[in-house]
Design an enzyme around this catalytic site. Structure first.
Site, PDB file in Angstrom:
ATOM      1  N   GLN A  11      42.947 -13.555  78.104  1.00 51.34           N
ATOM      2  CA  GLN A  11      43.977 -13.684  79.156  1.00 51.34           C
ATOM      3  C   GLN A  11      44.463 -12.317  79.634  1.00 51.34           C
ATOM      4  OE1 GLN A  11      46.887 -16.958  78.997  1.00 51.34           O
ATOM      5  NE2 GLN A  11      46.717 -16.734  76.787  1.00 51.34           N
ATOM      6  N   ASP A  37      31.982  -5.726  68.809  1.00 47.56           N
ATOM      7  CA  ASP A  37      32.429  -6.862  67.988  1.00 47.56           C
ATOM      8  C   ASP A  37      33.417  -6.365  66.939  1.00 47.56           C
ATOM      9  OD1 ASP A  37      32.837  -8.980  66.341  1.00 47.56           O
ATOM     10  OD2 ASP A  37      30.722  -9.357  65.877  1.00 47.56           O
ATOM     11  N   LEU A  38      34.670  -6.712  67.119  1.00 44.24           N
ATOM     12  CA  LEU A  38      35.714  -6.176  66.244  1.00 44.24           C
ATOM     13  C   LEU A  38      35.707  -6.807  64.855  1.00 44.24           C
ATOM     14  CD1 LEU A  38      38.770  -5.747  68.656  1.00 44.24           C
ATOM     15  CD2 LEU A  38      37.052  -4.084  68.001  1.00 44.24           C
ATOM     16  N   THR A  64      43.224 -14.979  67.997  1.00 45.96           N
ATOM     17  CA  THR A  64      44.493 -15.561  68.461  1.00 45.96           C
ATOM     18  C   THR A  64      44.655 -17.055  68.138  1.00 45.96           C
ATOM     19  OG1 THR A  64      43.507 -15.948  70.632  1.00 45.96           O
ATOM     20  CG2 THR A  64      44.781 -13.918  70.372  1.00 45.96           C
ATOM     21  N   ASP A 104      55.102 -11.657  68.600  1.00 43.89           N
ATOM     22  CA  ASP A 104      56.427 -12.073  68.101  1.00 43.89           C
ATOM     23  C   ASP A 104      56.292 -12.802  66.751  1.00 43.89           C
ATOM     24  OD1 ASP A 104      55.040 -14.170  69.416  1.00 43.89           O
ATOM     25  OD2 ASP A 104      56.891 -15.293  69.722  1.00 43.89           O
ATOM     26  N   TYR A 127      48.133 -15.707  60.876  1.00 41.41           N
ATOM     27  CA  TYR A 127      47.961 -14.921  62.106  1.00 41.41           C
ATOM     28  C   TYR A 127      49.000 -13.795  62.157  1.00 41.41           C
ATOM     29  CZ  TYR A 127      48.604 -13.880  67.112  1.00 41.41           C
ATOM     30  OH  TYR A 127      48.774 -13.241  68.323  1.00 41.41           O
ATOM     31  N   LYS A 131      48.388  -9.713  62.010  1.00 41.59           N
ATOM     32  CA  LYS A 131      48.819  -8.855  63.124  1.00 41.59           C
ATOM     33  C   LYS A 131      49.766  -7.769  62.618  1.00 41.59           C
ATOM     34  CE  LYS A 131      48.141  -9.359  67.110  1.00 41.59           C
ATOM     35  NZ  LYS A 131      47.082  -8.809  68.016  1.00 41.59           N
TER      36      LYS A 131
HETATM   37  N1  LIG Z   1      48.250 -15.838  73.510  1.00 42.36           N
HETATM   38  C1  LIG Z   1      49.478 -15.733  73.076  1.00 42.36           C
HETATM   39  O1  LIG Z   1      50.302 -16.646  73.208  1.00 42.36           O
HETATM   40  C2  LIG Z   1      49.944 -14.470  72.418  1.00 42.36           C
HETATM   41  C3  LIG Z   1      51.237 -14.416  71.892  1.00 42.36           C
HETATM   42  C4  LIG Z   1      51.664 -13.230  71.283  1.00 42.36           C
HETATM   43  C5  LIG Z   1      50.816 -12.132  71.213  1.00 42.36           C
HETATM   44  N2  LIG Z   1      49.560 -12.232  71.708  1.00 42.36           N
HETATM   45  C6  LIG Z   1      48.689 -11.046  71.601  1.00 42.36           C
HETATM   46  O2  LIG Z   1      48.377 -10.606  72.904  1.00 42.36           O
HETATM   47  C7  LIG Z   1      47.055 -10.037  72.928  1.00 42.36           C
HETATM   48  C8  LIG Z   1      46.242 -10.661  74.044  1.00 42.36           C
HETATM   49  O3  LIG Z   1      46.182 -12.060  73.804  1.00 42.36           O
HETATM   50  P1  LIG Z   1      45.446 -13.060  74.797  1.00 42.36           P
HETATM   51  O4  LIG Z   1      46.346 -14.211  75.006  1.00 42.36           O
HETATM   52  O5  LIG Z   1      44.895 -12.310  75.976  1.00 42.36           O
HETATM   53  O6  LIG Z   1      44.270 -13.518  73.836  1.00 42.36           O
HETATM   54  P2  LIG Z   1      42.967 -14.381  74.174  1.00 42.36           P
HETATM   55  O7  LIG Z   1      43.032 -14.927  75.549  1.00 42.36           O
HETATM   56  O8  LIG Z   1      42.761 -15.293  73.023  1.00 42.36           O
HETATM   57  O9  LIG Z   1      41.838 -13.258  74.177  1.00 42.36           O
HETATM   58  C9  LIG Z   1      41.478 -12.618  72.999  1.00 42.36           C
HETATM   59  C10 LIG Z   1      40.251 -11.794  73.298  1.00 42.36           C
HETATM   60  O10 LIG Z   1      39.815 -11.236  72.047  1.00 42.36           O
HETATM   61  C11 LIG Z   1      38.417 -11.344  72.018  1.00 42.36           C
HETATM   62  N3  LIG Z   1      37.886 -11.355  70.670  1.00 42.36           N
HETATM   63  C12 LIG Z   1      38.083 -12.286  69.695  1.00 42.36           C
HETATM   64  N4  LIG Z   1      37.328 -11.986  68.617  1.00 42.36           N
HETATM   65  C13 LIG Z   1      36.682 -10.827  68.923  1.00 42.36           C
HETATM   66  C14 LIG Z   1      35.767 -10.011  68.231  1.00 42.36           C
HETATM   67  N5  LIG Z   1      35.321 -10.331  67.012  1.00 42.36           N
HETATM   68  N6  LIG Z   1      35.308  -8.891  68.839  1.00 42.36           N
HETATM   69  C15 LIG Z   1      35.699  -8.572  70.074  1.00 42.36           C
HETATM   70  N7  LIG Z   1      36.556  -9.315  70.792  1.00 42.36           N
HETATM   71  C16 LIG Z   1      37.032 -10.426  70.218  1.00 42.36           C
HETATM   72  C17 LIG Z   1      38.107 -12.661  72.691  1.00 42.36           C
HETATM   73  O11 LIG Z   1      36.766 -12.693  73.058  1.00 42.36           O
HETATM   74  P3  LIG Z   1      36.034 -14.033  73.576  1.00 42.36           P
HETATM   75  O12 LIG Z   1      36.492 -14.177  74.991  1.00 42.36           O
HETATM   76  O13 LIG Z   1      34.611 -13.716  73.418  1.00 42.36           O
HETATM   77  O14 LIG Z   1      36.527 -15.137  72.669  1.00 42.36           O
HETATM   78  C18 LIG Z   1      39.082 -12.608  73.856  1.00 42.36           C
HETATM   79  O15 LIG Z   1      38.519 -11.898  74.935  1.00 42.36           O
HETATM   80  C19 LIG Z   1      46.491 -10.248  71.515  1.00 42.36           C
HETATM   81  O16 LIG Z   1      46.709  -9.080  70.768  1.00 42.36           O
HETATM   82  C20 LIG Z   1      47.353 -11.359  70.940  1.00 42.36           C
HETATM   83  O17 LIG Z   1      47.439 -11.283  69.535  1.00 42.36           O
HETATM   84  C21 LIG Z   1      49.106 -13.359  72.322  1.00 42.36           C
END
Ligand SMILES: NC(=O)c1ccc[n+]([C@@H]2O[C@H](COP(=O)([O-])OP(=O)(O)OC[C@H]3O[C@@H](n4cnc5c(N)ncnc54)[C@H](OP(=O)(O)O)[C@@H]3O)[C@@H](O)[C@H]2O)c1
Length: 290
Positions: A11, A37-38, A64, A104, A127, A131
């Site tokens: 996102q 690949d993390l 996530t 959060d 999770y 983090k």
């Molecule tokens: N979503 C929420 O509600 C939320 C809330 C609080 C904080 N956050 C934080 O905000 C940040 C952005 O979140 P988001 O909502 O954009 O997350 P997201 O939509 O789930 O995207 C996560 C990304 O990480 C990639 N990823 C997962 N495993 C991986 C790996 N092994 N190697 C490389 N890439 C990998 C995924 O790749 P694929 O597309 O290939 O799966 C995806 O592109 C993150 O740090 C998350 O912890 C999110």
């Protein structure tokens, strides 16, 4: 500046991609898990052995899946903790800066007031624990030149999120139950992406060296998941009744914190940011979806 963005299909990654054409003074490299690949230390080392210097790394990638993490703790730890350590060590060795995104869910949610960055973290699910370990590893590897942004309840026009789920349910059902005893601030990923790109050109970020700090970012205001759902249906004229329920009536593998409303005073003052209310940004996101 040469800028590496991880997690380009997430996102936040996609929201940054949407905006970078307005920032052609920077050279962006965006990676997906195929390129970097993390979960694999070898993949991370290989990537940085074969790619030249970056000035800034923006780590948008993360594990996530909050509920699945309870069963995949090792994988979540590799991506949310060990990979962050490696990215920070690499950034430090190259004199690059790091913008790392956290959550959060590092808080236990027992605070009655707004959370400040100085409040003690105490994660209550896997999770959140992974983090927090990632934050600590970044701070340890980079006492200077990193910023850690804790965000919450992220939604966007991309991928799967609460807004998309509610829209689907709203079209299919006349009534749904939604949890009302978890309070927080939704974050439109596009606003966070804009804030990150704004920070890149802020003089506090462009100093030769600055101490690593944690900041909060979400939209302004607070709500519960059930009131968030009601606002979505109101703005889309969907005739779906929302019945508020307690978390106990909707058990999930991972426990969620009750109140994670974040104070944004520090980030708005430090980087001279203006953050829209969650209702205003929800409207903007919906305009792009329907
Ligand atoms: N979503 C929420 O509600 C939320 C809330 C609080 C904080 N956050 C934080 O905000 C940040 C952005 O979140 P988001 O909502 O954009 O997350 P997201 O939509 O789930 O995207 C996560 C990304 O990480 C990639 N990823 C997962 N495993 C991986 C790996 N092994 N190697 C490389 N890439 C990998 C995924 O790749 P694929 O597309 O290939 O799966 C995806 O592109 C993150 O740090 C998350 O912890 C999110």
């Amino acid at each position: 500046m040469k800028i590496l963005v991880t997690g380009k299909n997430g996102q936040l990654g996609r929201s940054i991609q949407k905006l970078i054409s307005n920032y052609d003074d920077h050279e962006f490299t965006l990676t997906d898990r195929g390129e970097l690949d993390l979960s694999s230390p070898e993949s991370i080392s290989k990537y940085f052995d074969t790619h030249s210097h970056f000035d800034v790394i923006i780590n948008c990638a993360a594990y996530t899946a909050v509920d699945r993490a309870e069963e995949e703790a090792d994988l979540a730890n590799r991506i949310n903790h060990l990979a962050v350590k490696k990215l920070a060590e690499f950034a430090n060795s190259q004199n690059a800066k790091l913008i790392h995104i956290s959550t959060d869910y590092v808080y236990d949610g027992k605070n009655d007031l707004l959370y400040l960055e100085s409040d003690n973290p105490n994660p209550i699910n896997v999770y959140g624990k992974t983090k927090l370990l990632g934050e600590k590893a970044a701070l340890e590897a980079m006492p200077n030149n990193a910023i850690i942004i804790r965000t919450s309840w992220v939604y966007s026009e991309f991928g799967n999120n609460f807004l998309k789920t509610m829209l689907k349910l709203g079209y299919e059902k006349n009534e749904i139950n939604v949890v009302s005893d978890q309070i927080g601030s939704p974050t439109y990923a596009s606003d966070l992406a804009k804030a990150i790109l704004h920070i890149l050109s802020n003089h506090n970020f462009n100093k030769k060296s600055f101490p690593t700090e944690i900041f909060h970012f979400s939209n302004m205001g607070e709500t519960s998941w059930s009131d968030f759902a009601k606002e979505i249906f109101k703005l889309t004229n969907l005739n779906c009744k929302v019945t508020p329920i307690d978390s106990e009536q909707y058990p999930t593998p991972a426990i969620r914190p009750k109140n994670t409303t974040l104070s944004k005073e520090k980030i708005t003052n430090h980087f001279r940011l203006q953050i829209p209310s969650w209702q205003q940004s929800l409207k903007e996101c919906l305009n792009g979806i329907i």
